[in-house]
Design an enzyme around this catalytic site. Sequence first.
Site, short mmCIF file in Angstrom:
data_model
loop_
_atom_site.label_atom_id
_atom_site.label_comp_id
_atom_site.label_asym_id
_atom_site.label_seq_id
_atom_site.Cartn_x
_atom_site.Cartn_y
_atom_site.Cartn_z
N THR A 159 0.86 -1.19 0.00
CA THR A 159 0.00 0.00 0.00
C THR A 159 0.88 1.23 0.00
O THR A 159 1.57 1.49 0.97
CB THR A 159 -0.91 -0.01 1.24
OG1 THR A 159 -1.71 -1.18 1.19
CG2 THR A 159 -1.81 1.21 1.27
N GLU B 239 -3.71 -4.61 -2.76
CA GLU B 239 -4.32 -5.81 -2.20
C GLU B 239 -5.40 -5.43 -1.19
O GLU B 239 -5.19 -4.54 -0.38
CB GLU B 239 -3.21 -6.62 -1.51
CG GLU B 239 -3.59 -8.03 -1.21
CD GLU B 239 -4.31 -8.68 -2.37
OE1 GLU B 239 -3.66 -8.98 -3.38
OE2 GLU B 239 -5.53 -8.89 -2.28
N TYR C 173 -20.42 -2.42 12.54
CA TYR C 173 -20.45 -2.87 13.93
C TYR C 173 -19.69 -1.92 14.84
O TYR C 173 -18.47 -1.76 14.70
CB TYR C 173 -19.88 -4.29 14.05
CG TYR C 173 -20.80 -5.32 13.43
CD1 TYR C 173 -21.72 -5.99 14.21
CD2 TYR C 173 -20.77 -5.55 12.06
CE1 TYR C 173 -22.59 -6.91 13.64
CE2 TYR C 173 -21.65 -6.45 11.48
CZ TYR C 173 -22.55 -7.13 12.27
OH TYR C 173 -23.43 -8.02 11.71
N CYS D 193 -3.67 -1.88 8.85
CA CYS D 193 -4.09 -1.11 7.67
C CYS D 193 -4.89 0.14 7.98
O CYS D 193 -4.49 1.24 7.59
CB CYS D 193 -4.90 -1.99 6.73
SG CYS D 193 -3.89 -3.26 5.98
N LYS E 29 -2.98 2.96 9.89
CA LYS E 29 -1.83 3.42 9.09
C LYS E 29 -2.30 4.15 7.83
O LYS E 29 -1.77 5.22 7.50
CB LYS E 29 -1.00 2.18 8.72
CG LYS E 29 0.15 2.40 7.79
CD LYS E 29 1.02 1.16 7.71
CE LYS E 29 0.49 0.07 6.85
NZ LYS E 29 0.53 0.26 5.41
N ARG F 34 -0.96 -5.24 16.28
CA ARG F 34 -0.64 -3.86 15.92
C ARG F 34 -1.87 -2.98 16.13
O ARG F 34 -2.96 -3.30 15.68
CB ARG F 34 -0.18 -3.79 14.46
CG ARG F 34 1.28 -4.22 14.33
CD ARG F 34 1.71 -4.23 12.89
NE ARG F 34 1.14 -5.36 12.17
CZ ARG F 34 1.37 -5.62 10.89
NH1 ARG F 34 2.14 -4.83 10.20
NH2 ARG F 34 0.81 -6.67 10.31
C1 UDX Z 1 -8.44 -4.18 6.38
C2 UDX Z 1 -9.32 -4.13 5.12
O1 UDX Z 1 -10.59 -4.78 5.40
C3 UDX Z 1 -8.64 -4.77 3.95
O2 UDX Z 1 -9.44 -4.64 2.78
C4 UDX Z 1 -7.30 -4.09 3.74
O3 UDX Z 1 -6.60 -4.67 2.67
C5 UDX Z 1 -6.46 -4.13 5.02
O4 UDX Z 1 -7.20 -3.57 6.11
P1 UDX Z 1 -7.80 -5.97 8.28
O5 UDX Z 1 -7.03 -4.88 8.93
O6 UDX Z 1 -7.16 -7.29 8.12
O7 UDX Z 1 -8.25 -5.53 6.79
O8 UDX Z 1 -9.12 -6.21 9.15
P2 UDX Z 1 -10.68 -5.86 9.10
O9 UDX Z 1 -11.47 -7.11 9.19
O10 UDX Z 1 -11.02 -4.94 8.00
O11 UDX Z 1 -10.88 -5.11 10.52
C6 UDX Z 1 -10.17 -3.92 10.86
C7 UDX Z 1 -10.59 -3.39 12.21
O12 UDX Z 1 -11.91 -2.87 12.17
C8 UDX Z 1 -10.60 -4.43 13.33
O13 UDX Z 1 -10.02 -3.90 14.50
C9 UDX Z 1 -12.07 -4.74 13.53
O14 UDX Z 1 -12.35 -5.17 14.83
C10 UDX Z 1 -12.69 -3.38 13.24
N1 UDX Z 1 -14.10 -3.46 12.79
C11 UDX Z 1 -14.42 -4.05 11.62
C12 UDX Z 1 -15.09 -2.86 13.58
O15 UDX Z 1 -14.84 -2.30 14.65
N2 UDX Z 1 -16.38 -2.89 13.12
C13 UDX Z 1 -16.74 -3.47 11.95
O16 UDX Z 1 -17.95 -3.45 11.62
C14 UDX Z 1 -15.72 -4.09 11.17
#
Ligand code: UDX
Length: 436
Positions: free
Chosen positions: A121, A155, A258, A267, A270, A335
């Site tokens: 990214t 990605e 949620y 991600c 950052k 992280r």
């Molecule tokens: C994210 C993006 O979804 C992905 O497309 C990108 O490439 C990288 O960043 P990731 O960090 O692996 O992926 O996790 P993700 O499932 O998106 O959750 C991120 C954070 O949001 C978590 O801490 C999760 O608990 C929180 N979250 C997610 C909420 O608080 N509420 C939600 O409804 C969804």
Amino acid sequence: MKIAIIGVGYVGLVSGACFAELGADVYCVDVDERKIAQLREGVMPIYEARLQPMVKRNVEASRLHFETDLSLVLPLVEIVFIAVGTPPDQDGSADLSHVLEVARTIGKSMDSYKLIVCKSTVPVGTSRKVKAAIREELDKRGFGDVEFDVASNPEFLKEGNAVEDFMKPDRVVVGVESDRAKELLTYLYKPMQLNNFRVLFMDIPSAEMTKYAANAMLATRISFMNDIANLCEYVGADVNMVRRGIGSDSRIGSKFLYPGCGYGGSCFPKDVKALIQTARDNGYEMRVLNAVEDVNARQKKLLFEKFDRYYNHDVKGRKVAIWGLSFKPGTDDMREATSLVLIQQLLEAGCEVSVYDPIAMDEAKRRIGDKVRYANDLYDAVIDADALFHVTEWKEFRMPSWEVVKRSMNNPLLIDGRNVYDLPDSFGFTYMGIGI
Ligand code: UDX
């Protein structure tokens, strides 16, 4: 088709294994010799569902190779993916030193056409810098007439579901500036077209921007819902109802709505910071994203505040339990995890903290050391506790024996940062969620 993937971090390793699974001949390259040696032995540097057997299968089939020397791999491949890390700088902008170092290494040993694709990214404009770095090295060696293309292929995989996300994406975004690059990437992604998804070709800056815009949008939805949830508490509304109410509007949709104790991971935090910084570099202030960050920072502190208020600010010496340490279920990644903020607040307030996580215990020991007690299981964690914090919604925590939990605790106060429990009153817990 032979390809190289530089960087066996999260994105690089998953992409490498998946491309090999789809039939490509993949060389994964990393300067970390230990990591590469371990991968050759089948030891994964990260925990990710379905990844280990996929790596093993493809190594055995000789479609997936792990190497440390890029200059030896380069002559063998036509496409090189850069998937090294872009950690945040002090001011929040993405640190491109690893990406540009790889670009220079490519320029130092390349002697025939290559397509160099950024999968990391990276801020808008990075592919141009990669191109310039390669060109400079080629010129230095007198290889200025060697042709190459750059492309951007961000990605979108989620930790914990990465293999599935890679194999069945909603879309693949590709930024190109030549027909040759477009043809090569169309061919590489051909086996996946069976899954009925679209490859969206666009210009390179738009592809780079798409990644940041997607993550910033999702982070915005979460912070927006967290703000709504907090207001629900003041006015006596139930955010779960509100979430269902708005999520069934097809213009809004039900995903990523949620509320909870803040978003974490590598991600969202950052990328939101980096986008704010890119805007500042261009003399523009992203006001919505500034608020998204503020809300998230405040949200991570909310669990402690609820606990502190319940005990009338008399929390010194109290024992507490934490269920869940990773930033979300399905990963050992901590992280920017909310658990880290909570643990720090609790320790500063003089509490005794017991923690339990199904996967992230080793990672927690590395980060936190011996300042907390590491419980053997979820029941061990709650012994004599004055409060139980549910921070990461692992499946294992869904249906515990509440009788046992209640009996073990000193005071059955349950602070649920993920709104997953619907405890009947008979269990006798004092229950606090977010926005309910
Ligand atoms: C994210 C993006 O979804 C992905 O497309 C990108 O490439 C990288 O960043 P990731 O960090 O692996 O992926 O996790 P993700 O499932 O998106 O959750 C991120 C954070 O949001 C978590 O801490 C999760 O608990 C929180 N979250 C997610 C909420 O608080 N509420 C939600 O409804 C969804």
